[in-house]
Write an enzyme that holds these catalytic residues in place. Structure first.
Site, short mmCIF file in Angstrom:
data_model
loop_
_atom_site.label_atom_id
_atom_site.label_comp_id
_atom_site.label_asym_id
_atom_site.label_seq_id
_atom_site.Cartn_x
_atom_site.Cartn_y
_atom_site.Cartn_z
N GLY A 22 0.72 -1.21 0.18
CA GLY A 22 0.15 0.06 -0.01
C GLY A 22 0.84 1.18 0.03
O GLY A 22 2.15 1.30 0.43
N PRO A 45 0.99 -6.89 2.99
CA PRO A 45 2.11 -7.11 3.77
C PRO A 45 2.44 -5.73 4.73
O PRO A 45 3.02 -5.71 5.69
CB PRO A 45 3.12 -7.80 3.15
CG PRO A 45 2.30 -8.32 1.87
CD PRO A 45 1.07 -7.64 1.74
N GLU A 46 2.73 -4.75 3.87
CA GLU A 46 3.18 -3.54 4.37
C GLU A 46 2.42 -2.46 3.56
O GLU A 46 2.21 -2.51 2.38
CB GLU A 46 4.62 -3.07 4.06
CG GLU A 46 5.47 -4.15 5.05
CD GLU A 46 6.07 -5.27 4.57
OE1 GLU A 46 5.58 -5.50 3.23
OE2 GLU A 46 6.50 -6.01 5.39
N THR A 47 2.09 -1.30 4.28
CA THR A 47 1.78 -0.09 3.64
C THR A 47 2.68 1.06 4.09
O THR A 47 3.15 1.11 4.91
CB THR A 47 0.39 0.50 4.20
OG1 THR A 47 -0.52 -0.69 3.86
CG2 THR A 47 -0.08 1.69 3.51
N HIS A 71 10.14 -3.25 -0.72
CA HIS A 71 9.11 -2.94 -1.90
C HIS A 71 8.32 -1.78 -1.75
O HIS A 71 8.04 -1.05 -2.78
CB HIS A 71 8.64 -4.38 -2.46
CG HIS A 71 7.70 -4.84 -1.25
ND1 HIS A 71 7.91 -5.23 0.16
CD2 HIS A 71 6.17 -4.52 -1.49
CE1 HIS A 71 6.95 -5.57 0.67
NE2 HIS A 71 5.85 -5.11 -0.08
#
Length: 100
Positions: A22, A45-47, A71
């Site tokens: 995100g 998984p991550e923002t 990423h």
């Protein structure tokens, strides 16, 4: 409050492939609770959150803040060169469209 929040896929040129993250870029920093709520809602998984007023960059999983998300970091950049100071460690990003 209106926010633009994107889901982007790193390390690919095809939709629905690669590594999802995100991305939320705001004019001013959001508070921790709001960033955590957004990350939980995104369920990725991550923002990554970038505030343009101080160029503070932070990453959240759906449950906690993390120190770095590679990423998410790569996909947040749309300019050619940006330098950030995160937790007193400098890192430099140079975006080249040919990377993906």
């Amino acid at each position: 409050m209106e926010l633009e929040i994107y889901q982007v896929d790193a390390f690919t040129s095809e939709p629905f492939k690669g590594n999802p993250a995100g991305v939320c870029i705001t004019d001013t920093a959001l508070n921790d609770d709001l960033m955590l709520s957004i990350a939980a809602e995104m369920a990725l998984p991550e923002t990554a959150f970038l505030s343009l007023d101080d160029f503070n960059l932070r990453w959240f999983t759906p449950t906690v803040e993390v120190k770095l998300c590679g990423h998410g970091l790569l996909r947040i950049f749309f300019s050619s060169t940006i330098t950030f100071n995160r937790a007193n460690n400098w890192f430099f990003i140079h975006y080249q469209e040919s990377w993906w």
